[in-house]
Design an enzyme around this catalytic site. Structure first.
Site, PDB file in Angstrom:
ATOM      1  CD  GLU A 126      -2.900   1.261   2.321  1.00  0.00           C
ATOM      2  OE1 GLU A 126      -2.806   0.447   3.252  1.00  0.00           O
ATOM      3  OE2 GLU A 126      -3.753   2.157   2.279  1.00  0.00           O
ATOM      4  CG  MET A 268       0.060  -3.240   4.848  1.00  0.00           C
ATOM      5  SD  MET A 268      -0.959  -1.803   4.403  1.00  0.00           S
ATOM      6  CE  MET A 268      -2.151  -2.596   3.344  1.00  0.00           C
ATOM      7  CD  GLU A 269      -5.006  -2.054   5.520  1.00  0.00           C
ATOM      8  OE1 GLU A 269      -4.040  -1.626   6.182  1.00  0.00           O
ATOM      9  OE2 GLU A 269      -5.646  -1.359   4.721  1.00  0.00           O
ATOM     10  CG  ASN A 270      -0.235  -6.782   3.956  1.00  0.00           C
ATOM     11  OD1 ASN A 270      -0.293  -5.883   3.128  1.00  0.00           O
ATOM     12  ND2 ASN A 270       0.661  -6.797   4.921  1.00  0.00           N
ATOM     13  CG  HIS A 302      -6.088   0.833  12.478  1.00  0.00           C
ATOM     14  ND1 HIS A 302      -6.820   1.990  12.358  1.00  0.00           N
ATOM     15  CD2 HIS A 302      -5.496   0.656  11.278  1.00  0.00           C
ATOM     16  CE1 HIS A 302      -6.688   2.484  11.153  1.00  0.00           C
ATOM     17  NE2 HIS A 302      -5.870   1.698  10.461  1.00  0.00           N
ATOM     18  CD  GLU A 303      -2.999  -2.008  10.572  1.00  0.00           C
ATOM     19  OE1 GLU A 303      -3.505  -2.265   9.453  1.00  0.00           O
ATOM     20  OE2 GLU A 303      -2.599  -0.862  10.891  1.00  0.00           O
ATOM     21  CG  HIS A 306      -7.790  -1.733   7.820  1.00  0.00           C
ATOM     22  ND1 HIS A 306      -8.601  -0.778   7.257  1.00  0.00           N
ATOM     23  CD2 HIS A 306      -6.656  -1.074   8.201  1.00  0.00           C
ATOM     24  CE1 HIS A 306      -7.990   0.402   7.305  1.00  0.00           C
ATOM     25  NE2 HIS A 306      -6.813   0.251   7.877  1.00  0.00           N
ATOM     26  CD  GLU A 325      -6.331   3.427   6.463  1.00  0.00           C
ATOM     27  OE1 GLU A 325      -6.492   3.283   7.694  1.00  0.00           O
ATOM     28  OE2 GLU A 325      -5.762   2.568   5.746  1.00  0.00           O
TER      29      GLU A 325
HETATM   30  C1  7ML Z   1      -3.256   4.403  11.688  1.00  0.00           C
HETATM   31  C2  7ML Z   1      -1.261   3.243   8.913  1.00  0.00           C
HETATM   32  C3  7ML Z   1      -0.602   3.692   7.748  1.00  0.00           C
HETATM   33  C4  7ML Z   1      -0.199   5.023   7.626  1.00  0.00           C
HETATM   34  C5  7ML Z   1      -1.743   1.805   8.976  1.00  0.00           C
HETATM   35  C6  7ML Z   1      -0.360   2.757   6.610  1.00  0.00           C
HETATM   36  C7  7ML Z   1      -2.848   1.461   8.013  1.00  0.00           C
HETATM   37  C8  7ML Z   1      -1.585   2.298   5.914  1.00  0.00           C
HETATM   38  C9  7ML Z   1      -2.308   1.153   6.604  1.00  0.00           C
HETATM   39  C10 7ML Z   1      -3.864   4.057  12.865  1.00  0.00           C
HETATM   40  C11 7ML Z   1      -3.368   3.012  13.611  1.00  0.00           C
HETATM   41  C12 7ML Z   1      -2.272   2.329  13.149  1.00  0.00           C
HETATM   42  C13 7ML Z   1      -1.664   2.686  11.968  1.00  0.00           C
HETATM   43  C14 7ML Z   1      -2.142   3.734  11.228  1.00  0.00           C
HETATM   44  C15 7ML Z   1      -1.477   4.149   9.970  1.00  0.00           C
HETATM   45  C16 7ML Z   1      -0.424   5.901   8.658  1.00  0.00           C
HETATM   46  C17 7ML Z   1      -1.054   5.482   9.822  1.00  0.00           C
HETATM   47  N1  7ML Z   1      -3.420   0.772   5.750  1.00  0.00           N
HETATM   48  O1  7ML Z   1      -3.550   0.345   8.460  1.00  0.00           O
HETATM   49  O2  7ML Z   1      -3.777   2.490   7.935  1.00  0.00           O
HETATM   50 ZN    ZN Z   2      -5.532   1.785   8.468  1.00  0.00          ZN
END
Ligand code: 7ML
Ligand code: ZN
Length: 867
Positions: A126, A268-270, A302-303, A306, A325
Site C-alpha cells: 500500500e 499494514m492490514e494485508n 485497527h489492522e 480493516h 481509514e
Molecule cells: C493508523 C497506517 C498507515 C499510515 C496503517 C499505513 C494502516 C496504511 C495502513 C492508525 C493506527 C495504526 C496505523 C495507522 C497508519 C499511517 C497510519 N493501511 O492500516 O492504515
Molecule cells: Zn488503516
C-alpha cells in the site's frame, strides 16, 4: 507545481479497461536477486472491438526477463516498455499474460515493494508498491484471486508466508523448499504480502461467533517471543469486539501477524497476513511504557478491523482512502474507549487531532478528507484523512445513534461485500438504513479547513428564556476560497450557579451560517457547556471569563469539557503572560486555586486527573496566535509550570506519594492511571530545580521495575542541566543497547530535551554507532523527535534547527522518499510564525527545491509549502 509532475485528479477517474480474475505468483526468493513469475488471467472491461484499447500495466524498477501472451513469447514491438509501464497495444478480450521479472530486495532502501529487513524478506504494497514487484494493474478497483508460491533456501528462510490459507508445501533437492498459499477472497494488489525468514512464533486460537476455529500466529525474531502476549491478547479482544459491536466475523482459517524492524509506517492490514512495525507488537513491562501498551492494543485492533472496513469492502481509488481509514480509526477509537476509560480516550484523541490535524488544516497542505488531487498518494496518509475522517464518521454515529449507525454499517457491509466503492456508498448506506438526508453533511468530505463557531447568548429573565446563537465560518484553504455552511452536531448542557444541570445533553444541529436556539423555562442565567464530548471537529469560541472556566473545570458534568475548560483557562493565561499583559498575573492566581482544588479533591480516575492537570502543549499554543515566537511561548509556559510547582509544592509531593504503588508493577489500566498522575506530579516537582527532588527522581530512575517510571524519570533528568543527567543517560544506554525499541527511546529523550545545546547533541548523535539513516524508527526517534517534539530548539532564532532538518531531508530523500516527505512536516508549519522565522524556513524550502534529484514525494510537500 512547476516541475513536470503528473497531477492525479478525482474528476478524471475512469473504470479500468481490463480486469484480472486470477493471479498466480511464483517467487524464487533471494536477497540479492529474486525472480518473480506471474500468470495473470485477464479480460476486457469495455464494450467495443477486440484490441480497441491498449493494456497498460504498472511497473517500476523491474527487469523484464520474458513475457508470454496465451503461452506465446512476445518481443517488441508486440509490446512496449515505458519508464513505469508495460504496454500491450492490442490485447484480445480474454487472455493469459505471463511475466518473468527480476528484482533486488537487498538494494531496496525505500521499504516499498519487496525488501530486506534484519535478514528476512518482506513486502509493503500500500498504496502503490506492488508495481515494484511485478507488472500489474496497480489500482484498488482491480480485484483478483491470488495464489502465491514461495521458494527459498530452507536454512536462511525456514518460514514462508503469504495471504490466505496454506495449501501445499514441499522440499527440493537443492536445499530449497517451497510453500503455496491461496487466498479465496478477491483483493486489490495493495493487500498482497509475503514474508520469508527465520522467525519464531506464538500461537493461539479463536472460536468465532458461528463456531469456526481460527489459528492465530504472531511471528517474531526468536529473542522476542516473550514480548508477544499483549499483542495476542489485544487481537483476541478485537476479534470478539467486532463480532459484538459490528456483527463482523473473521473469514479465513488463519490470521497471522509478523513484526518487522524496518517499516515505513505503523502496520499494514494485508489479507490474513498483517505486517507490523515491531514497535506496535512487542511489549514487556521492563521495556514498554503504559502508552506503548495502549498503542499496541489500538494498532492491533485497527489492522484487524480493516478485514471488513478495507479488505472485504475496499476503496475504488485512492481519493477514497478515508472510506477505509477514517472508518477504521473511528472503530479502533471506539474499541479502545470500551476497553478502558472512555473519557480519557476521548481527551487523548481530541488532543491528537488538535496537535496534528488542526495545523494541517490551517497550513499550505490543507486538503479535504476526500482530496480532489494529488501528486504522490503516499503524501495523503494524513491526519486529515485518518483523524478528521474518523471525526466525520463519529458525527454520523452521533447523529444516527448507535442503533441507527449499526443499521447503516450492516447495510454497507452486506451491500458492498467484495466490492471497491467510494465514500458516497458509505454515506448512502447510512442514509438509506435510517431514512435521513445527509446531503449537506457530505460537505465534510469535500471542504477543507477547520470550521469556527462563535457562540453568544442572551438571557431574558422576565420570560425565563435563554437563547444561544451559533455563527459558523470556515477559513479559505488552497483551492477553496469560499465554503458553504456545514451540518454540525453540537452537544450542549446548561449549568446553574450551583453546578446543577439545568438542561443537559441536547444535540443541536447547526446548519445555517447563523442559527439561534431557544430554551424555555430557564429560571436563572445559565452557564453554557458547549460542544460536549467534542461532537464536531471545530474550534468553538465563547467569551468565557477565567472564573467561569475554573467553574466548568470543577463542575461540568461532561468530563471532556472539564478538561477542555482547563485547557482554555491555561492557554489564555500563558498567552497573556507571553504578551506581558498585566491581567496574566492575576489570572495565574485563579489557575493556582483551580489546580489546588483538583489536587486536594477526591481522585476517582487518576488518568483523568493527570490530563486535567497537564498544561496545553507548545505546538497547540503556537497555533492559537499569529506572528508567534515559539521561544516566548516556551518561556511563558515554563513560567506557569514553575509557578504551579512553587505555589503547590506540598500538593504535588502528596500526590506523588499517594499514587506510588507498593509491590511489583501491575499492568492494568488502573495502575497505569496512578503512574501517570504520579509522574505528572514528579514533573511539576522537577520544575522546582531542587536538589532533593532531583535525588528522588534519580531514585525512581534506578529503582523502577517498569519502563513507564524509568522513562518518566529519565525524561525529566534529560531536561535539566544537573550532574545526574549524563550518568543516567549512560546507564540507560548501557543497560538497553541490545534492544532497538528501547534505544529509540534513548535517542528521542535526548532529542526532545529543552536544554540549549540540544541541537549540538543531536548532531553528535547522528554519528553514534547505533544511529542508522536507513531505519525509519531510528530516524523518527532522533530527527523526528527533535523537529516535531522540541519547538524551543527546532525554532532556534538563528535558524540552525531548520537548516539541520533540511540537510537531513536531502540525505534521506534518495534512500527513502516516503519517510523523507513525512519528516518534512515541521517545515510546512510556518504560517503562524513571526516574519524572521518564516523567512528562514522559506530559504530552507527553496534550498531543498533546488536540489538536483528530488523524489516526487518530497517535491510535492516542499513545493506546495512554498506556494
Ligand atoms: C493508523 C497506517 C498507515 C499510515 C496503517 C499505513 C494502516 C496504511 C495502513 C492508525 C493506527 C495504526 C496505523 C495507522 C497508519 C499511517 C497510519 N493501511 O492500516 O492504515
Ligand atoms: Zn488503516
Amino acid at each position: 507545481m512547476s516541475k513536470e509532475v503528473n497531477v492525479i485528479r478525482l474528476e478524471d477517474y475512469t473504470p479500468p479497461d481490463y480486469l484480472i480474475d486470477e493471479v498466480d505468483l511464483h517467487f524464487d526468493l533471494d536477497p540479492e536477486q529474486t525472480l518473480v513469475r506471474s500468470r495473470l488471467t485477464m479480460r476486457a472491461n469495455f464494450d467495443g472491438a477486440e484490441g480497441a484499447r491498449p493494456l497498460r500495466l504498472d511497473g517500476r524498477e523491474l527487469e523484464l526477463r520474458s513475457v508470454r501472451l496465451n503461452g506465446r513469447e512476445l518481443s517488441p514491438p508486440q509490446y512496449r516498455l515505458e519508464e513505469e509501464a508495460f504496454v500491450l497495444p492490442r490485447p484480445p478480450r480474454e487472455f493469459v499474460l505471463e511475466f518473468e521479472t527480476l528484482i533486488h530486495p537487498r538494494g531496496n532502501t525505500s521499504l516499498e515493494g519487496l525488501y530486506e529487513s534484519g535478514g528476512n524478506l518482506c513486502t509493503q504494497c500500500e498504496a502503490e508498491g506492488f508495481r515494484k514487484i511485478t507488472y500489474y494493474l496497480d489500482r484498488p478497483d482491480v480485484m483478483a484471486r491470488f495464489t502465491t508460491t514461495l521458494v527459498a533456501d530452507r536454512h536462511d528462510f525456514p518460514v514462508l508466508l503469504s495471504n490466505g490459507n496454506p495449501e501445499a508445501h514441499g522440499e527440493r533437492e537443492d536445499g530449497r523448499h517451497w510453500v503455496r498459499w491461496r487466498d479465496p477472497f478477491p483483493k486489490p494488489c495493495y493487500l498482497f504480502a509475503l514474508v520469508a525468514g527465520d522467525l519464531a512464533h506464538v500461537e493461539d486460537r479463536f472460536t468465532t461467533c458461528s463456531g469456526r476455529e481460527v489459528t492465530l500466529r504472531l511471528h517474531v525474531e526468536r529473542h522476542n517471543l516473550h514480548k508477544c502476549a499483549h499483542a495476542m491478547r489485544s487481537l483476541k479482544r478485537a476479534m470478539a469486539w467486532d463480532e459484538r459491536v459490528y456483527g463482523r466475523e473473521y473469514d479465513l482459517d488463519i490470521y497471522q501477524i509478523v513484526a518487522v524492524d524496518d517499516f515505513n509506517m505503523g502496520a499494514m492490514e494485508n489479507k490474513g497476513l498483517n505486517l507490523f512495525n515491531s514497535k506496535f507488537v512487542l511489549a514487556s513491562p521492563e521495556t514498554a511504557t503504559d502508552s506503548d501498551y495502549e498503542h499496541i492494543e489500538g494498532v492491533v485492533a485497527h489492522e484487524y478491523f480493516h478485514n471488513w472496513s478495507g479488505n472485504r469492502v475496499t476503496c475504488r481509488d485512492w481519493f477514497q482512502l478515508s472510506l477505509k481509514e477514517g472508518f477504521t480509526v473511528f472503530r479502533d477509537q471506539q474499541f479502545s474507549a470500551d476497553m478502558g476509560s472512555a473519557a480519557v480516550k476521548r481527551i487523548d484523541d481530541v488532543d491528537r487531532l488538535r496537535r496534528y490535524q488542526f495545523p494541517e488544516d490551517a497550513g499550505p497542505l490543507a486538503h479535504p478528507v476526500r482530496p480532489d488531487s494529488y501528486v504522490e498518494i503516499n503524501n495523503f496518509y494524513t491526519a486529515t484523512v485518518y483523524e478528521k475522517g474518523a471525526e466525520v464518521v463519529r458525527m454520523i454515529h452521533r447523529l444516527l445513534g448507535p442503533e441507527g449507525f449499526r443499521r447503516g454499517s450492516d447495510l454497507y457491509f452486506e451491500r458492498h461485500d467484495g466490492q471497491a466503492v467510494t465514500v458516497e456508498e458509505f454515506v448512502r448506506a447510512m442514509e438509506e438504513a435510517n431514512g435521513v438526508d445527509l446531503t449537506q453533511f457530505r460537505r465534510w468530505y469535500s471542504q477543507a479547513g477547520t470550521p469556527r463557531i462563535e457562540a453568544s447568548d442572551h438571557y431574558d429573565a422576565a420570560a425565563q428564556r435563554y437563547t444561544l446563537t451559533l455563527r459558523q465560518s470556515c477559513p479559505p484553504t488552497p483551492g477553496q476560497p469560499r465554503k458553504l455552511p456545514f451540518h454540525i452536531p453540537v452537544e450542549e448542557g446548561l449549568l446553574d450557579p450551583s453546578g446543577k444541570e439545568l438542561h443537559g445533553g441536547t444535540l443541536l444541529e447547526l446548519r445555517e451560517p447563523e442559527q439561534s436556539f431557544h430554551f424555555e423555562g430557564v429560571p436563572r442565567r445559565p452557564l453554557p457547556s458547549l460542544l460536549r464530548g467534542f461532537t464536531a471537529p471545530v474550534i468553538l469560541e465563547y467569551p468565557y471569563d477565567e472564573a467561569q472556566l475554573a467553574f466548568l473545570m470543577a463542575h461540568d458534568g461532561d468530563p471532556f469539557n472539564r478538561w477542555d475548560a482547563a485547557q482554555r483557562l491555561a492557554s489564555g493565561i500563558i498567552l497573556r503572560l507571553m504578551e506581558n499583559r498585566a491581567e496574566g498575573e492575576e489570572y495565574l492566581e485563579q489557575l493556582v486555586e483551580a489546580v489546588r482544588k483538583v489536587q486536594t479533591g477526591p481522585v476517582t480516575d487518576p488518568a483523568f486527573t493527570a490530563r486535567l492537570l497537564t498544561l496545553p502543549g507548545e505546538e497547540w499554543l503556537a497555533g492559537q496566535g499569529e506572528e508567534v515566537d515559539p521561544v516566548a511561548i516556551h518561556r511563558a509556559r515554563e513560567r506557569v509550570r514553575r509557578t504551579l510547582a512553587q505555589r503547590l509544592r506540598g500538593g504535588w509531593a502528596a500526590l506523588y506519594e499517594a499514587h506510588r504503588e507498593s509491590g511489583p508493577c501491575r499492568l492494568d489500566a488502573e495502575a497505569a492511571g496512578h503512574r501517570s498522575l504520579k509522574n505528572l506530579s514528579l514533573g511539576y516537582l522537577m520544575a522546582l530545580e531542587d536538589e532533593e527532588v532531583r535525588r528522588g527522581c534519580l531514585e525512581q530512575f534506578t529503582g523502577s521495575d517498569n519502563m513507564t517510571d524509568t522513562l518518566a524519570a529519565l525524561r525529566l533528568l534529560a531536561d535539566c542541566d544537573c550532574p545526574q543527567r549524563q550518568p543516567a543517560l549512560d546507564a540507560f544506554y548501557g543497560q538497553w543497547c541490545e534492544d532497538p525499541l528501547v534505544v529509540d527511546k534513548w535517542f528521542s529523550i535526548q532529542a526532545a530535551s529543552s536544554l540549549p545545546d540540544t541541537l549540538e547533541r543531536v548532531q553528535a548523535l547522528l554519528r553514534h554507532p547505533a544511529f542508522n539513516l536507513r531505519n525509519p524508527n531510528r530516524v523518527r526517534a532522533l530527527i523526528g523527535a527533535f523537529s516535531q517534539g522540541n519547538p524551543v530548539n527546532f525554532h532556534r532564532p538563528d535558524g540552525a534547527g531548520y537548516r539541520f532538518l533540511a540537510d537531513r531531508l536531502l540525505e534521506l530523500d534518495p534512500l527513502n522518499p516516503q519517510v523523507a516527505a513525512r519528516l518534512a512536516t515541521p517545515l510546512t508549519r510556518w504560517r503562524h510564525l513571526e516574519a524572521r522565522r518564516r523567512e528562514l524556513i522559506r530559504a530552507e524550502l527553496e534550498r531543498i527545491l533546488s536540489a538536483a534529484r528530488l523524489s516526487k514525494d518530497l517535491y510535492e510537500v516542499v513545493s506546495k509549502s512554498l506556494a
